[in-house]
Scaffold this active site. Structure first.
Site, PDB file in Angstrom:
ATOM      1  N   PHE A  53       0.815  -1.212   0.000  1.00 18.82           N
ATOM      2  CA  PHE A  53       0.000   0.000   0.000  1.00 18.82           C
ATOM      3  C   PHE A  53       0.854   1.270   0.000  1.00 18.82           C
ATOM      4  O   PHE A  53       0.480   2.292   0.568  1.00 18.82           O
ATOM      5  CB  PHE A  53      -0.976   0.003   1.191  1.00 18.82           C
ATOM      6  CG  PHE A  53      -1.812  -1.240   1.263  1.00 18.82           C
ATOM      7  CD1 PHE A  53      -2.820  -1.459   0.340  1.00 18.82           C
ATOM      8  CD2 PHE A  53      -1.559  -2.210   2.227  1.00 18.82           C
ATOM      9  CE1 PHE A  53      -3.586  -2.619   0.390  1.00 18.82           C
ATOM     10  CE2 PHE A  53      -2.326  -3.364   2.292  1.00 18.82           C
ATOM     11  CZ  PHE A  53      -3.341  -3.573   1.366  1.00 18.82           C
ATOM     12  N   ARG A  54       2.057   1.159  -0.615  1.00 21.26           N
ATOM     13  CA  ARG A  54       2.996   2.276  -0.747  1.00 21.26           C
ATOM     14  C   ARG A  54       3.508   2.782   0.597  1.00 21.26           C
ATOM     15  O   ARG A  54       3.983   3.913   0.717  1.00 21.26           O
ATOM     16  CB  ARG A  54       2.375   3.426  -1.565  1.00 21.26           C
ATOM     17  CG  ARG A  54       1.909   2.995  -2.954  1.00 21.26           C
ATOM     18  CD  ARG A  54       1.590   4.161  -3.856  1.00 21.26           C
ATOM     19  NE  ARG A  54       2.784   4.946  -4.159  1.00 21.26           N
ATOM     20  CZ  ARG A  54       3.685   4.610  -5.083  1.00 21.26           C
ATOM     21  NH1 ARG A  54       3.556   3.484  -5.771  1.00 21.26           N
ATOM     22  NH2 ARG A  54       4.717   5.393  -5.316  1.00 21.26           N
ATOM     23  N   LEU A  55       3.439   1.942   1.607  1.00 24.22           N
ATOM     24  CA  LEU A  55       4.011   2.279   2.917  1.00 24.22           C
ATOM     25  C   LEU A  55       5.441   1.747   2.950  1.00 24.22           C
ATOM     26  O   LEU A  55       5.762   0.787   3.652  1.00 24.22           O
ATOM     27  CB  LEU A  55       3.157   1.682   4.041  1.00 24.22           C
ATOM     28  CG  LEU A  55       1.711   2.199   4.090  1.00 24.22           C
ATOM     29  CD1 LEU A  55       0.940   1.530   5.214  1.00 24.22           C
ATOM     30  CD2 LEU A  55       1.699   3.722   4.262  1.00 24.22           C
TER      31      LEU A  55
END
Length: 202
Positions: A180-182
């Site tokens: 989740f682009r974390l």
């Protein structure tokens, strides 16, 4: 495909410990040139310029690559000795950013590396007026034939305009892709003879 291992929470004091491990993994997973990196330099007008080169060595002093000093990147680095490097290992979903000052490698280092290259690559270093206008491929082939004949017998000397640069890092950032682009980001900044570390928001 299993999720990649995240950057360990107990970051080692020396960033080369992480880099060495990541590069070793890339050498087993990347289909082509795990030592390929993007090199960014800057010209007199302040305009940045990037291109791909190959890492030819690294240690506590810095990261080394070789080039024609009369090429665009060579001239820019001699005039403005600072650079940024970027390794991107897509198979591992990782990247490493490096920023720092640039110095020329020693004559001994350059001679030793040049001597280790295949003879055709040595001839190519003499034949190519890198980054300068080329009228046609035939002109390059003629120069390759000319220098191939000149150095057909014996060792090929290193061209005086061909050598290496070493980037001495003041900053190294390790980036690991996250769900989740974390993403996971760990930055080492030079502090005297050692390093300080901090983690960044993705």
């Amino acid at each position: 495909m299993s999720a990649p291992i995240q950057i360990r929470s107990d970051a080692p004091a020396d960033p080369l410990e992480i880099f060495e491990g990541w590069l070793a993994e890339a050498e087993t997973s990347e289909p082509n040139d795990p030592t390929a990196l993007s090199l960014s330099t800057v010209g007199d007008d302040g305009m940045p310029s990037s291109r791909m080169v190959l890492l030819k060595g690294y240690d506590a002093r810095g990261f080394v690559f070789y080039t024609n000093y009369e090429s665009r990147k060579g001239r820019q680095l001699l005039a403005h000795p600072k650079a940024a490097l970027l390794f991107h290992w897509k198979s591992l979903r990782r990247q490493v950013r490096i920023e720092g000052a640039v110095e020329q490698v020693s004559t001994e280092e350059a001679d030793a590396y040049f001597a280790s290259r295949p003879k055709k690559s040595q001839i190519g270093a003499w034949a190519s007026d890198q980054s300068r206008p080329l009228q046609g491929r035939f002109d390059l082939e003629k120069r390759v034939a000319l220098f191939g004949a000149k150095y057909a017998v014996g060792k090929v000397p290193r061209p005086p305009h061909w050598s290496g640069f070493r980037v001495t890092p003041r900053l190294i950032e390790f980036w690991q892709d996250g769900a989740f682009r974390l993403h996971d980001r760990l930055v080492y900044s030079r502090s005297g003879e050692g390093w300080t570390t901090e983690r960044l928001f993705p």
